[in-house]
Design a protein around this motif. Structure first.
Motif, mmCIF file in Angstrom:
data_model
loop_
_atom_site.group_PDB
_atom_site.id
_atom_site.type_symbol
_atom_site.label_atom_id
_atom_site.label_comp_id
_atom_site.label_asym_id
_atom_site.label_seq_id
_atom_site.Cartn_x
_atom_site.Cartn_y
_atom_site.Cartn_z
ATOM 1 N N LEU A 248 0.881 -1.290 -0.109
ATOM 2 C CA LEU A 248 -0.098 -0.019 -0.036
ATOM 3 C C LEU A 248 0.950 1.187 0.113
ATOM 4 N N THR A 249 0.378 2.168 -0.947
ATOM 5 C CA THR A 249 1.065 3.416 -0.813
ATOM 6 C C THR A 249 0.834 4.218 0.442
ATOM 7 N N ALA A 250 1.424 5.164 0.833
ATOM 8 C CA ALA A 250 1.232 5.950 2.135
ATOM 9 C C ALA A 250 -0.343 6.545 2.277
ATOM 10 N N ASP A 251 -0.515 7.283 0.996
ATOM 11 C CA ASP A 251 -2.085 7.562 0.869
ATOM 12 C C ASP A 251 -3.029 6.668 1.259
ATOM 13 N N LYS A 252 -3.048 5.565 0.495
ATOM 14 C CA LYS A 252 -3.794 4.255 0.585
ATOM 15 C C LYS A 252 -3.940 3.643 1.991
ATOM 16 N N LEU A 253 -2.800 3.601 2.491
ATOM 17 C CA LEU A 253 -2.636 3.122 4.025
ATOM 18 C C LEU A 253 -3.321 4.044 4.907
ATOM 19 N N ASP A 254 -3.148 5.395 4.802
ATOM 20 C CA ASP A 254 -3.875 6.324 5.477
ATOM 21 C C ASP A 254 -5.403 6.319 5.619
ATOM 22 N N GLY A 255 -5.935 6.051 4.075
ATOM 23 C CA GLY A 255 -7.205 5.832 3.935
ATOM 24 C C GLY A 255 -7.723 4.624 4.517
ATOM 25 N N VAL A 256 -6.949 3.610 4.542
ATOM 26 C CA VAL A 256 -7.596 2.392 5.493
ATOM 27 C C VAL A 256 -7.737 2.630 6.870
ATOM 28 N N VAL A 257 -6.823 3.232 7.461
ATOM 29 C CA VAL A 257 -6.875 3.687 8.941
ATOM 30 C C VAL A 257 -7.790 4.588 9.195
ATOM 31 N N ARG A 258 -7.973 5.654 8.392
ATOM 32 C CA ARG A 258 -8.935 6.423 8.919
ATOM 33 C C ARG A 258 -10.387 5.898 8.486
ATOM 34 N N ALA A 259 -10.313 4.971 7.884
ATOM 35 C CA ALA A 259 -11.834 4.253 7.539
ATOM 36 C C ALA A 259 -12.279 3.621 8.722
ATOM 37 N N THR A 260 -11.215 2.916 9.467
ATOM 38 C CA THR A 260 -11.470 2.276 10.738
ATOM 39 C C THR A 260 -11.928 3.167 12.096
ATOM 40 N N LEU A 261 -11.305 4.372 11.879
ATOM 41 C CA LEU A 261 -11.588 5.347 13.210
ATOM 42 C C LEU A 261 -12.664 6.508 12.787
ATOM 43 N N ARG A 262 -13.071 6.628 11.324
ATOM 44 C CA ARG A 262 -14.139 7.745 11.152
ATOM 45 C C ARG A 262 -15.422 7.280 10.292
ATOM 46 N N SER A 263 -15.299 5.839 9.958
ATOM 47 C CA SER A 263 -16.498 5.412 9.528
ATOM 48 C C SER A 263 -17.462 4.946 10.749
ATOM 49 N N LEU A 264 -16.857 4.466 11.689
ATOM 50 C CA LEU A 264 -17.438 4.130 13.103
ATOM 51 C C LEU A 264 -16.635 4.745 14.380
ATOM 52 N N PRO A 265 -16.948 6.352 14.519
ATOM 53 C CA PRO A 265 -16.271 6.935 15.534
ATOM 54 C C PRO A 265 -16.335 6.195 16.742
ATOM 55 N N PRO A 266 -14.996 6.171 17.443
ATOM 56 C CA PRO A 266 -15.098 5.365 18.772
ATOM 57 C C PRO A 266 -15.985 5.511 19.657
ATOM 58 N N ALA A 267 -16.253 7.135 19.759
ATOM 59 C CA ALA A 267 -16.949 7.480 20.784
ATOM 60 C C ALA A 267 -18.555 7.187 20.668
ATOM 61 N N LEU A 268 -18.953 6.836 19.528
ATOM 62 C CA LEU A 268 -20.163 6.468 19.189
ATOM 63 C C LEU A 268 -20.448 4.992 19.086
ATOM 64 N N TYR A 269 -19.154 4.129 18.597
ATOM 65 C CA TYR A 269 -19.342 2.867 18.490
ATOM 66 C C TYR A 269 -18.574 1.898 19.222
ATOM 67 N N GLN A 270 -17.264 2.243 19.537
ATOM 68 C CA GLN A 270 -16.449 1.523 20.357
ATOM 69 C C GLN A 270 -16.704 1.611 21.779
ATOM 70 N N ASP A 271 -16.956 2.882 22.350
ATOM 71 C CA ASP A 271 -17.260 3.153 23.792
ATOM 72 C C ASP A 271 -18.484 2.089 24.269
ATOM 73 N N PRO A 272 -19.464 2.051 23.535
ATOM 74 C CA PRO A 272 -20.617 1.586 24.102
ATOM 75 C C PRO A 272 -20.433 -0.165 24.417
ATOM 76 N N LEU A 273 -19.226 -0.734 23.829
ATOM 77 C CA LEU A 273 -18.716 -1.930 23.977
ATOM 78 C C LEU A 273 -18.506 -2.252 25.354
ATOM 79 N N LEU A 274 -17.978 -1.056 26.027
ATOM 80 C CA LEU A 274 -17.674 -1.468 27.426
ATOM 81 C C LEU A 274 -18.721 -1.406 28.425
#
Length: 312
Positions: A248-274
């Motif tokens: 993966l190029t740097a921009d594609k890798l950045d897109g993959v990571v952003r997709a995991t943090l911003r398609s389901l923002p942690p405050a809305l989707y990960q925190d409720p798992l607690l």
């Protein structure tokens, strides 16, 4: 059958030898408790079906290495455990392009809607009916880095762990999501375009409910800070390149990571798992620091549940 004494588990670790790049604290605070939970349930006859564990962890957290260690440790106790990634259930490339066309991350996989849920649910049903476990394999290096299916994995299994960054995350629904968008809490790092796409991701996430209902327990690999997954993933890509891999190029890798943090923002989707959910019970987990050393999740639940997450 009662639980095995702690010394038995320590001996199993010694017998296992080299378990790869998995920090010892992760083995003791997550791998062994998870295996003990599985084996105690199967041994006591409390499980009426072959158990499926949902393992939630961000990109770069070491889920693949942990999965190999879990399978090896389980085998030493006579348990046929399979650890599979939700990534192996990606739709074929052309279908993913259609589903994710125009998304703000420029990705053709990762967010909700990327996965072939009917195939996975059918595979689970066939396995729980007594057949072997048959799942597809996915090769991320194919199709110019977009990835494509590459064969099948079929084997007998007593238990299954499915790992992935969105495992267990629940859709909010239009009304609750709109309220969150109005308040803006936990969305500070998202662009206006990324916020406009949140209803799209939430609708697709609702389709995962049947999969979560098919799981028997949830375990978490929780980062100490939500800035860590990006660092971990870029470090992993650098190691792969040094070893002659990486695609993966740097921009594609950045897109993959952003997709995991911003398609389901942690405050809305990960925190409720607690918080405990009766349909998918939180059984355990760990908090990972920057070096992926960990401490047990239960010691931090109260403070984490009351704190808001931040992407940064």
């Amino acid at each position: 059958m009662g639980p095995e004494p702690a010394a038995t588990w320590e001996r199993r670790l010694e017998r296992a030898g080299d378990l790869g790049p998995v920090h010892p604290t992760l083995l003791r605070h997550l791998a062994l408790p998870l295996l003990r939970w599985l084996e105690d349930g199967l041994g006591c006859g409390t499980s009426q079906r072959r158990p499926v564990v949902a393992l939630n962890g961000p990109v770069g957290a070491g889920k693949t290495s942990l999965g190999r260690a879990l399978e090896r440790l389980a085998a030493l106790g006579g348990l046929r455990l399979v650890v599979a990634s939700i990534d192996d259930l990606y739709l074929p490339a052309e279908q993913r392009r259609q589903v994710l066309a125009g998304n703000p991350f420029g990705v053709s996989r990762v967010p909700p809607g990327s996965h072939d849920l009917p195939l996975l649910l059918a595979a689970l049903a066939a396995w729980r009916a007594g057949g072997p476990l048959r799942l597809p394999r996915f090769d991320k290096t194919l199709a110019g880095g977009e990835g494509e299916r590459s064969g099948w994995r079929q084997q007998p299994a007593d238990a299954l762990v499915i790992e992935g960054w969105l495992m267990g995350c629940r859709a909010l629904g239009p009304r609750a999501l709109e309220a969150s968008l109005q308040s803006g809490a936990g969305l500070d790092e998202l662009t206006a375009d990324e916020q406009r796409w949140l209803p799209f991701w939430d609708r697709h996430l609702a389709d995962y409910g049947d999969l979560w209902d098919a799981c028997d327990g949830l375990w978490l690999l929780r980062p100490q800070r939500w800035s860590l997954p990006r660092r971990w993933r870029f470090q992993a890509e650098a190691r792969q390149r040094r070893n002659g891999g990486g695609w993966l190029t740097a921009d594609k890798l950045d897109g993959v990571v952003r997709a995991t943090l911003r398609s389901l923002p942690p405050a809305l989707y990960q925190d409720p798992l607690l918080k405990q959910n009766p349909s998918l019970r939180l059984e355990g987990g760990v908090i990972l620091d920057g070096r992926r050393r960990c401490r047990p999740l239960e010691t931090q639940l109260s403070s984490l549940a009351s704190a808001s997450s931040a992407i940064g």
